[in-house]
Design a protein around this motif. Structure first.
Motif, mmCIF file in Angstrom:
data_model
loop_
_atom_site.group_PDB
_atom_site.id
_atom_site.type_symbol
_atom_site.label_atom_id
_atom_site.label_comp_id
_atom_site.label_asym_id
_atom_site.label_seq_id
_atom_site.Cartn_x
_atom_site.Cartn_y
_atom_site.Cartn_z
ATOM 1 N N VAL A 84 8.344 2.558 -2.248
ATOM 2 C CA VAL A 84 9.085 2.764 -3.495
ATOM 3 C C VAL A 84 9.426 4.241 -3.663
ATOM 4 O O VAL A 84 10.558 4.604 -3.996
ATOM 5 C CB VAL A 84 8.274 2.237 -4.697
ATOM 6 N N HIS A 85 8.428 5.110 -3.463
ATOM 7 C CA HIS A 85 8.679 6.548 -3.566
ATOM 8 C C HIS A 85 9.822 6.977 -2.648
ATOM 9 O O HIS A 85 10.739 7.699 -3.066
ATOM 10 C CB HIS A 85 7.412 7.327 -3.187
ATOM 11 N N THR A 86 9.784 6.517 -1.408
ATOM 12 C CA THR A 86 10.798 6.904 -0.427
ATOM 13 C C THR A 86 12.168 6.365 -0.814
ATOM 14 O O THR A 86 13.181 7.088 -0.747
ATOM 15 C CB THR A 86 10.411 6.381 0.967
ATOM 16 N N ALA A 87 12.222 5.104 -1.234
ATOM 17 C CA ALA A 87 13.510 4.491 -1.590
ATOM 18 C C ALA A 87 14.134 5.185 -2.800
ATOM 19 O O ALA A 87 15.346 5.455 -2.812
ATOM 20 C CB ALA A 87 13.312 3.001 -1.870
ATOM 21 N N VAL A 88 13.325 5.484 -3.819
ATOM 22 C CA VAL A 88 13.857 6.154 -5.006
ATOM 23 C C VAL A 88 14.322 7.565 -4.666
ATOM 24 O O VAL A 88 15.402 7.999 -5.094
ATOM 25 C CB VAL A 88 12.792 6.179 -6.132
ATOM 26 N N TYR A 89 13.529 8.272 -3.883
ATOM 27 C CA TYR A 89 13.907 9.637 -3.482
ATOM 28 C C TYR A 89 15.225 9.619 -2.707
ATOM 29 O O TYR A 89 16.139 10.416 -2.996
ATOM 30 C CB TYR A 89 12.798 10.255 -2.630
#
Length: 361
Positions: A84-89
């Motif tokens: 999730v962190h990677t996708a949002v970033y």
């Protein structure tokens, strides 16, 4: 809003007592961490639709999944958390590359700027989608409320605790939204307290020879005055000031950009608390005048109460119940009203605030 994802249906909201049970007897164990869903070769950050379809199962698990501990949100797998962190970033980065720069407000500090009307700031669409999501969850809680006033607070308090735990967990999961979009929006004068809100009051105290530093000082003083309405006292530590400001954020209008937890609490206020506080409308008589309740011994006839006010009255005046449990429920409801932005001078808050434990006031 993106089209619905082809995902499993949302879990049901928690039962009235806030606990998941087995055969109605023992609390069921909390759900296991939700694993990272397979996306195949799809890129979750390719579009808002793709990102939302990737996030949605995590949000439902954290906010909606039944649990035996309403004060602790169910977890998601570490790999899903990192995904999730990677996708949002990546989604924000891609938007930032194509987003126009903000334009400044002439004559004011650089931080008071507005976004060019030709495009939204990166992350605005995801922020708005989260706002809609919390509105839907809060509306489900309202629609699930019991019809009788005696059970209302016993339902509402654990539901709010469950909702609060979930939204705080989501805020940590999506902290990049707060750091990138919300902070930028506040710097661009789109937060809970805007320059236009205080400009008239500040302008009356400004003299021609005032420097920019003096104007900024007056703006800060005006902000402090607003925070005092929510309990701020001179010398409060930064953590308490941040907490007090979160109450003001939750009380703000829906067009104000606030932190993700405040977004959730604001929707709980709008969708749940305010409808329960609203007094029923008086029915019009045949002559066109509204009928009032028959007068009692007092000089003025009583005005109709909202559901929540009636439920509080019944809770506090009930005989033969557990006094400690009554005080606990009253205190937790008072904290909930404060958290979602019900102002300190509201009659129901005045009645309930004395039940808040001293260490939480």
């Amino acid at each position: 809003m993106p089209a619905e994802c082809n995902k499993r249906p949302s879990p049901a909201p928690p039962p009235a007592n806030g606990h998941a049970t087995v055969s109605g007897r023992q609390p069921a164990p909390g759900p296991p961490p939700l694993p990272n869903p397979s996306t195949g070769s799809a890129n979750p950050s390719a579009s808002l639709h793709a990102l939302w379809c990737y996030l949605h199962p995590a949000l439902d698990h954290i906010v909606r999944a039944p649990t035996n501990n309403p004060s602790k949100a169910p977890a998601i797998d570490v790999s899903y958390h990192m995904g999730v962190h990677t996708a949002v970033y990546n989604y924000f980065t891609a938007q930032s590359d194509s987003s126009p720069a903000p334009t400044g407000l002439a004559g004011f500090p650089a931080r008071f700027s507005i976004q060019n009307d030709k495009g939204k700031a990166s992350g605005a669409d995801l922020y708005e989608q989260l706002d809609h999501y919390y509105a839907d969850v809060a509306r489900e809680i309202f629609l699930g409320a019991p019809a009788d006033d005696a059970s209302l607070i016993h339902y509402l308090v654990p539901c709010f605790n469950r909702y609060s735990a979930g939204t705080q967990s989501v805020s940590r999961l999506l902290n990049y939204v707060n750091r990138h979009y919300v902070k930028r929006a506040i710097d661009e004068d789109r937060g809970w307290l805007r320059l236009a809100d205080v400009l008239d009051a500040v302008a009356r105290t400004i003299r021609e020879d005032d420097t920019r530093e003096k104007v900024q000082k007056r703006l800060r003083e005006r902000r402090t005055e607003e925070l005092k309405k929510w309990g701020y006292r001179e010398g409060d530590p930064p953590a308490r000031v941040a907490q007090i400001e979160s109450y003001a954020e939750a009380a703000s209008a829906p067009d104000r950009v606030v932190s993700l937890t405040a977004v959730a609490y604001r929707q709980f206020r709008i969708q749940v608390i305010e409808p329960l506080l609203a007094a029923p409308k008086l029915k019009a008589s045949k002559g066109g005048k509204k009928k009032r309740p028959p007068p009692t011994n007092s000089e003025k006839p009583p005005l109709p109460r909202g559901r929540l006010a009636r439920a509080v009255k019944e809770l506090l005046e009930s005989k033969g119940g557990d006094e400690e449990e009554t005080r606990r429920l009253a205190g937790e409801l008072a904290i909930a009203l404060r958290t979602v932005g019900i102002k300190v001078d509201h009659p129901l808050r005045k009645k309930l605030d004395k039940y808040i434990p001293p260490e939480q006031r």
